[in-house]
Design an enzyme around this catalytic site. Structure first.
Site, PDB file in Angstrom:
ATOM      1  N   ARG A 164       0.789  -1.226   0.000  1.00  0.00           N
ATOM      2  CA  ARG A 164       0.000   0.000   0.000  1.00  0.00           C
ATOM      3  C   ARG A 164       0.824   1.280   0.000  1.00  0.00           C
ATOM      4  NH1 ARG A 164      -2.802  -4.047   1.973  1.00  0.00           N
ATOM      5  NH2 ARG A 164      -0.772  -4.466   2.856  1.00  0.00           N
ATOM      6  N   THR A 165       1.798   1.353   0.889  1.00  0.00           N
ATOM      7  CA  THR A 165       2.493   2.630   1.049  1.00  0.00           C
ATOM      8  C   THR A 165       3.201   3.020  -0.248  1.00  0.00           C
ATOM      9  OG1 THR A 165       2.752   2.146   3.383  1.00  0.00           O
ATOM     10  CG2 THR A 165       4.120   3.910   2.504  1.00  0.00           C
ATOM     11  N   LYS A 170      25.873  -4.133  -3.337  1.00  0.00           N
ATOM     12  CA  LYS A 170      27.335  -4.034  -3.455  1.00  0.00           C
ATOM     13  C   LYS A 170      27.944  -3.357  -2.239  1.00  0.00           C
ATOM     14  CE  LYS A 170      26.875  -3.288  -8.444  1.00  0.00           C
ATOM     15  NZ  LYS A 170      26.933  -2.202  -9.442  1.00  0.00           N
ATOM     16  N   ARG A 177      11.394   3.776   2.953  1.00  0.00           N
ATOM     17  CA  ARG A 177      11.034   2.812   4.011  1.00  0.00           C
ATOM     18  C   ARG A 177      12.269   2.004   4.331  1.00  0.00           C
ATOM     19  NH1 ARG A 177       5.860  -1.109   4.241  1.00  0.00           N
ATOM     20  NH2 ARG A 177       4.993   0.857   4.976  1.00  0.00           N
ATOM     21  N   HIS A 210       5.428   5.750  11.439  1.00  0.00           N
ATOM     22  CA  HIS A 210       4.884   5.676  10.079  1.00  0.00           C
ATOM     23  C   HIS A 210       3.916   6.856   9.946  1.00  0.00           C
ATOM     24  CE1 HIS A 210       3.450   4.231   6.351  1.00  0.00           C
ATOM     25  NE2 HIS A 210       3.241   2.959   6.631  1.00  0.00           N
TER      26      HIS A 210
HETATM   27  C1  NCD Z   1       1.933  -1.287   8.083  1.00  0.00           C
HETATM   28  C2  NCD Z   1       3.433  -1.078   8.156  1.00  0.00           C
HETATM   29  O1  NCD Z   1       4.141  -1.327   7.186  1.00  0.00           O
HETATM   30  O2  NCD Z   1       3.853  -0.634   9.207  1.00  0.00           O
HETATM   31  N1  NCD Z   1       1.454  -1.412   6.791  1.00  0.00           N
HETATM   32  C3  NCD Z   1       1.174  -0.259   6.071  1.00  0.00           C
HETATM   33  O3  NCD Z   1       2.032   0.550   5.783  1.00  0.00           O
HETATM   34  N2  NCD Z   1      -0.108  -0.047   5.743  1.00  0.00           N
HETATM   35  C4  NCD Z   1       1.408  -2.294   9.009  1.00  0.00           C
HETATM   36  C5  NCD Z   1       2.019  -3.666   9.098  1.00  0.00           C
HETATM   37  O4  NCD Z   1       2.950  -4.021   8.377  1.00  0.00           O
HETATM   38  O5  NCD Z   1       1.509  -4.435   9.919  1.00  0.00           O
END
Ligand code: NCD
Length: 306
Positions: free
Chosen positions: A55-56, A84, A105, A133
């Protein structure tokens, strides 16, 4: 309020006034998300994802495309020069030449902050280990406001992994700026982090418990999370708390009729599929709101909206 050129590292860097403004701009994005626009024509977003995501990353990229911009990046560091041995600072100093904004991320806490120190372009934290997040918290707030018409006055329970789950940390910080009652429901091993409890102390009412049944009748919003298996230092500890909560029709027996259930997704058994068709489920609406909110953030950070 100044958003242009700003990093989004922690939700703690934002005031309530700023968050409310982002939510307002998000609302204005709803029709634009349906029609498309060229507000960010010629601008480029890079998504650097060192950890799994559906999703993100996709919603950041889709948001950029809907605004007429484009997106580049990787979802798998193993196919890049990271393999590398290139370090994060160097990767950032290279990618900033290709993009106007970077969404990152990373499995390490503090990674987004570090990247922002090196980058000349704004960094958006798309998840920094178990820490935070912030863009998820914004879309969670947007969902609550859209579905309930308000945030102030609500009772909100966060359920599951409050220790390793980064979404609940950001959401708790954000909600501490509103007049809400918070319930933290978890097994003792996965209690809300002390640093979060300390930061929100005195700002909102907090009840900590391991009993979901006790809080269900009182709450307006149930925010359910996945136990973050990959973040446990010891698999034996995970086995102790695996499957701690599973929301079923039976769990909701005494719930308010207008209770809404949110989940950042992915779910792996915390919410029984029988809930999906009830009036409580909102976790798939949350996904759409993710695009809307990220469109708002991109236009603000890139100065297309003041
Ligand atoms: C979450 C995350 O990556 O922290 N997912 C997201 O970004 N919607 C939740 C999770 O991984 O449980």
């Amino acid at each position: 309020m100044e958003f242009e050129g700003r990093d989004i590292i922690s939700i703690k860097d934002f005031t309530r006034e700023e968050i409310d403004y982002i939510l307002e701009i998000a609302e204005a994005m709803e029709p634009i998300a349906k029609k498309g626009s060229d507000m960010l024509k010629g601008r480029i977003l890079a998504t650097l994802f060192f950890e799994p995501s559906t999703r993100t990353r996709l919603s950041f990229e889709a948001a950029m495309h809907k605004l007429g911009g484009s997106a580049i990046g990787f979802a798998e560091p193993e196919i890049t020069s990271v393999r590398k041995g290139e370090n994060l600072a160097d990767t950032i100093r290279v990618v900033e030449n290709y993009a106007d904004v970077i969404a990152l991320r990373h499995p390490r806490e503090g990674a987004a902050r570090l990247a922002a120190e090196f980058a000349k372009v704004p960094i958006i934290n798309g998840g920094s280990g178990g820490e935070e997040h912030p863009t998820q918290a914004l879309l969670d707030l947007y969902t609550v406001k859209k579905e309930k018409g308000k945030i102030d006055g609500l009772s909100i329970a966060m359920v599951g992994d409050l220790r390793f789950g980064r979404t609940v940390h950001s959401l708790a910080y954000a909600l501490s700026l509103y007049h809400v009652n918070l319930y933290f429901v978890s097994p003792p091993l996965l209690r809300m982090r002390r640093e979060v409890l300390e930061a929100i102390k005195g700002k909102v009412n907090v009840v900590e418990t391991s009993s979901l049944d006790e809080v269900v009748p009182d709450v307006d919003v149930l925010y359910v999370t996945r136990i973050q298996k990959e973040r446990f230092p010891d698999p034996a500890e995970y086995m102790k708390v695996k499957g701690s909560y599973r929301i079923s029709l039976e769990t909701l027996g005494n719930a308010k009729q207008d209770l809404i259930i949110l989940h950042p997704l992915p779910r792996v058994g915390e919410i029984s599929p029988e809930i999906d068709n009830t009036s409580h489920a909102r976790y798939f609406q949350q996904v759409w709101n993710g695009i809307i909110v990220r469109m708002a953030l991109l236009t603000l950070i890139l100065g297309a909206i003041k």
